[in-house]
Design an enzyme around this catalytic site. Structure first.
Site, short mmCIF file in Angstrom:
data_model
loop_
_atom_site.label_atom_id
_atom_site.label_comp_id
_atom_site.label_asym_id
_atom_site.label_seq_id
_atom_site.Cartn_x
_atom_site.Cartn_y
_atom_site.Cartn_z
N THR A 129 0.84 -1.20 0.00
CA THR A 129 0.00 0.00 0.00
C THR A 129 0.88 1.26 0.00
O THR A 129 2.03 1.21 0.46
CB THR A 129 -0.90 0.02 1.26
OG1 THR A 129 -1.44 1.33 1.43
CG2 THR A 129 -0.14 -0.31 2.53
N ASP A 130 0.32 2.37 -0.45
CA ASP A 130 1.06 3.64 -0.36
C ASP A 130 1.21 4.09 1.09
O ASP A 130 1.99 5.00 1.39
CB ASP A 130 0.38 4.74 -1.20
CG ASP A 130 -1.02 5.10 -0.74
OD1 ASP A 130 -1.58 4.42 0.15
OD2 ASP A 130 -1.57 6.09 -1.28
N GLU A 131 0.48 3.43 2.02
CA GLU A 131 0.54 3.85 3.43
C GLU A 131 1.86 3.44 4.10
O GLU A 131 2.16 3.91 5.19
CB GLU A 131 -0.66 3.29 4.20
CG GLU A 131 -1.96 3.77 3.57
CD GLU A 131 -3.22 3.51 4.38
OE1 GLU A 131 -3.14 3.36 5.61
OE2 GLU A 131 -4.30 3.46 3.76
N TYR A 154 -2.00 -1.00 11.05
CA TYR A 154 -2.24 -1.54 9.69
C TYR A 154 -1.00 -1.34 8.81
O TYR A 154 -0.46 -2.30 8.25
CB TYR A 154 -3.46 -0.87 9.06
CG TYR A 154 -3.55 -1.08 7.55
CD1 TYR A 154 -3.84 -2.34 7.03
CD2 TYR A 154 -3.33 -0.03 6.65
CE1 TYR A 154 -3.91 -2.55 5.64
CE2 TYR A 154 -3.39 -0.24 5.28
CZ TYR A 154 -3.67 -1.50 4.78
OH TYR A 154 -3.74 -1.69 3.41
N LYS A 158 1.78 -3.96 7.06
CA LYS A 158 2.08 -4.05 5.62
C LYS A 158 3.59 -3.95 5.38
O LYS A 158 4.12 -4.60 4.48
CB LYS A 158 1.34 -2.95 4.83
CG LYS A 158 -0.18 -2.98 4.90
CD LYS A 158 -0.81 -4.25 4.39
CE LYS A 158 -0.73 -4.44 2.90
NZ LYS A 158 -1.49 -5.67 2.47
P1 NAD Z 1 -10.64 -6.47 1.80
O1 NAD Z 1 -10.62 -6.25 3.27
O2 NAD Z 1 -11.83 -6.04 1.00
O3 NAD Z 1 -10.45 -8.03 1.50
C1 NAD Z 1 -9.52 -8.83 2.16
C2 NAD Z 1 -9.85 -10.29 1.88
O4 NAD Z 1 -8.84 -11.11 2.48
C3 NAD Z 1 -11.19 -10.76 2.43
O5 NAD Z 1 -11.89 -11.48 1.45
C4 NAD Z 1 -10.80 -11.65 3.62
O6 NAD Z 1 -11.75 -12.69 3.86
C5 NAD Z 1 -9.46 -12.21 3.15
N1 NAD Z 1 -8.58 -12.62 4.27
C6 NAD Z 1 -8.27 -11.92 5.38
N2 NAD Z 1 -7.44 -12.63 6.16
C7 NAD Z 1 -7.19 -13.80 5.51
C8 NAD Z 1 -6.40 -14.94 5.80
N3 NAD Z 1 -5.68 -15.01 6.93
N4 NAD Z 1 -6.37 -15.95 4.91
C9 NAD Z 1 -7.11 -15.89 3.76
N5 NAD Z 1 -7.90 -14.85 3.45
C10 NAD Z 1 -7.93 -13.81 4.30
O7 NAD Z 1 -9.31 -5.81 1.23
P2 NAD Z 1 -9.06 -5.02 -0.13
O8 NAD Z 1 -9.49 -3.63 0.03
O9 NAD Z 1 -9.58 -5.82 -1.26
O10 NAD Z 1 -7.47 -5.00 -0.17
C11 NAD Z 1 -6.75 -6.08 -0.78
C12 NAD Z 1 -5.27 -5.85 -0.56
O11 NAD Z 1 -4.87 -4.60 -1.14
C13 NAD Z 1 -4.84 -5.78 0.90
O12 NAD Z 1 -3.57 -6.39 1.02
C14 NAD Z 1 -4.72 -4.29 1.18
O13 NAD Z 1 -3.82 -4.03 2.21
C15 NAD Z 1 -4.25 -3.78 -0.16
N6 NAD Z 1 -4.59 -2.39 -0.47
C16 NAD Z 1 -5.90 -1.98 -0.44
C17 NAD Z 1 -6.23 -0.67 -0.78
C18 NAD Z 1 -7.66 -0.19 -0.79
O14 NAD Z 1 -7.91 0.99 -1.04
N7 NAD Z 1 -8.64 -1.04 -0.54
C19 NAD Z 1 -5.21 0.22 -1.15
C20 NAD Z 1 -3.88 -0.22 -1.18
C21 NAD Z 1 -3.60 -1.54 -0.84
P1 TYD Z 2 -10.42 4.85 4.64
O1 TYD Z 2 -11.43 4.54 3.58
O2 TYD Z 2 -10.56 4.18 5.96
O3 TYD Z 2 -8.98 4.56 4.00
P2 TYD Z 2 -7.48 4.86 4.60
O4 TYD Z 2 -7.58 5.20 6.03
O5 TYD Z 2 -6.80 3.56 4.39
O6 TYD Z 2 -6.94 5.97 3.76
O7 TYD Z 2 -10.40 6.42 4.91
C1 TYD Z 2 -10.13 7.34 3.87
C2 TYD Z 2 -10.04 8.71 4.49
O8 TYD Z 2 -11.33 9.07 5.01
C3 TYD Z 2 -9.09 8.75 5.68
O9 TYD Z 2 -8.42 10.03 5.70
C4 TYD Z 2 -10.00 8.65 6.88
C5 TYD Z 2 -11.26 9.34 6.42
N1 TYD Z 2 -12.52 8.81 7.02
C6 TYD Z 2 -13.42 9.70 7.62
O10 TYD Z 2 -13.21 10.93 7.66
N2 TYD Z 2 -14.56 9.16 8.16
C7 TYD Z 2 -14.83 7.85 8.15
O11 TYD Z 2 -15.89 7.43 8.70
C8 TYD Z 2 -13.90 6.95 7.52
C9 TYD Z 2 -14.15 5.46 7.49
C10 TYD Z 2 -12.76 7.48 6.96
#
Ligand code: NAD
Ligand code: TYD
Length: 352
Positions: A129-131, A154, A158
């Site tokens: 992630t970019d985080e 979190y 990562k």
């Molecule tokens: P999500 O939370 O929607 O999905 C995660 C999935 O992983 C779920 O289906 C869950 O059941 C499964 N899972 C969790 N623990 C597990 C385990 N121990 N074994 C097998 N399966 C397991 O997540 P997402 O938003 O689809 O993100 C996917 C990946 O991308 C993650 O690694 C996240 O850190 C990364 N990522 C997400 C974002 C975003 O904006 N959503 C941005 C950057 C990176």
């Molecule tokens: P989020 O979707 O949780 O992603 P991330 O924290 O991984 O960037 O949140 C996106 C942005 O929105 C983050 O700055 C936190 C803010 N946020 C709120 O202001 N209110 C909310 O209820 C949530 C869930 C997020």
């Protein structure tokens, strides 16, 4: 399907990005056979893949990436691995970080350990992630060689996962590629995340909780653009390399909430300012020249990305109403009950 089947082991495929990626694989690669290993945590949702559940090329295995024996079995079949499995919500990592460390660090290690013994593995794409860079200043953009400065349980988990990947690249020459995407938005994202939460609350005329002053900045990447980038990195990314995946769509959170309300024709006074997230990263922004040089660029601008995402929630009430009924209710009470009771009202005004 011809004889040249390519097997993709996808972990966490029942989640948001993983399900979008599997749908893309099955659509774009006719020779693909997908094994989806997912534990079905609260974030895993089988509705996400119901349109391919009976496809010949798709197999679902319910299981944990920390289960070494299961992972070893499945890994033997894999030509490619994409590791999406994770605990993905920062706010939940502030309530309890244990599962984040277990899945991200030990789970990723377990996959890598099996991968290094796998007979035919071509590439292992790991989702970071970019985080991992932590928050950046106003005119800064993180490049791939920047140091890690994670600030939440979190993002620290990562980083732990990435360090395992690096160890396996250095020690065993494992062909791991790391992707560091920005905030994704689009269909099938869990309603705990910011845009789906704003959209679904607005659709129910409930308050939109904005943390702090709402002037935190995120870069909004449409999930299908991200999946296109991941597909490219999986097949053409340099082994051992890390790639930022950004969109160039940096906006204040408050602007995002306002746009969601405008799209839905709802009043701005649904916005409520609530107590900030602890350790809230102020701004993320990545430079993504490295993946651009491979030929990828994002197709969706900010407004289009948010609009398409919001429309999906308008059209998919059946999907999110079910999610809202489950464990989400208790989570929502814990996360927002006190905050919303003490919320400050919305006031439109000039922005810096
Ligand atoms: P999500 O939370 O929607 O999905 C995660 C999935 O992983 C779920 O289906 C869950 O059941 C499964 N899972 C969790 N623990 C597990 C385990 N121990 N074994 C097998 N399966 C397991 O997540 P997402 O938003 O689809 O993100 C996917 C990946 O991308 C993650 O690694 C996240 O850190 C990364 N990522 C997400 C974002 C975003 O904006 N959503 C941005 C950057 C990176
Ligand atoms: P989020 O979707 O949780 O992603 P991330 O924290 O991984 O960037 O949140 C996106 C942005 O929105 C983050 O700055 C936190 C803010 N946020 C709120 O202001 N209110 C909310 O209820 C949530 C869930 C997020």
């Amino acid at each position: 399907m011809d004889g040249r089947v390519t097997t993709y082991l996808i972990t966490g495929g029942c989640g948001f990005i993983g399900s979008n990626f599997i749908l893309r694989l099955l659509r774009e690669h006719p020779q693909a056979r997908v094994i989806n290993l997912d534990k079905l945590t609260y974030a895993g949702n089988q509705d996400n893949l119901r349109e391919v559940a009976d496809d010949e090329g798709y197999r679902f295995v319910r299981g944990d990436i920390c289960d070494g024996a299961l992972v070893e079995d499945l890994m033997h079949e894999a030509d490619y691995v994409v590791n999406f499995a994770a605990e993905s919500h920062v706010d939940r990592s502030l309530m309890a970080g244990d599962e984040f460390i277990r899945t991200e660090v030990y789970g990723t290690y377990t996959l890598l350990e099996a991968a290094r013994r796998s007979p035919k593995l071509k590439r292992f794409l790991h989702l970071s992630t970019d985080e991992v860079y932590g928050q950046v200043g106003e005119r800064q953009a993180s490049v791939e060689t920047d140091p890690f400065r994670p600030r939440s349980p979190y993002s620290a988990s990562k980083v732990g996962a990435e360090m395992q990947c690096v160890a396996f690249v250095e020690t065993y020459g494992l062909p791991v590629v790391i992707a560091r995407p920005a905030n994704n938005v689009g269909p099938r994202q869990h309603i705990e995340k910011f845009v789906p939460l704003c959209a679904t609350n607005a659709l129910m005329d409930e308050p939109l909780p904005i943390y702090g002053d709402g002037r935190q900045v995120r870069d909004w990447l449409y999930v299908e653009d991200n999946c296109e980038a991941l597909d490219l990195l999986l097949h053409e990314g340099e082994p051992g390399g890390a790639y930022n995946v950004g969109a160039g769509n940096q906006r204040y959170n408050i602007e995002v909430a306002e746009l969601v309300l405008d799209i839905l024709g709802k009043p701005r006074n649904l916005i409520h300012f609530v107590e900030d997230r602890a350790g809230h990263d102020r701004r993320y922004c990545v430079n993504f020249d490295k993946i651009r040089a491979l030929g990828w660029s994002p197709r969706h601008g900010f407004a289009e990305a948010i609009e398409k995402a919001v429309r999906w929630y308008t059209d998919s009430r059946w999907w999110w109403e079910k999610v809202r009924e489950g464990e989400f209710q208790q989570y929502y009470r814990e996360q927002y009950g006190k905050r919303l009771a003490e919320a400050r009202p919305y006031a439109a005004g000039p922005r810096p």
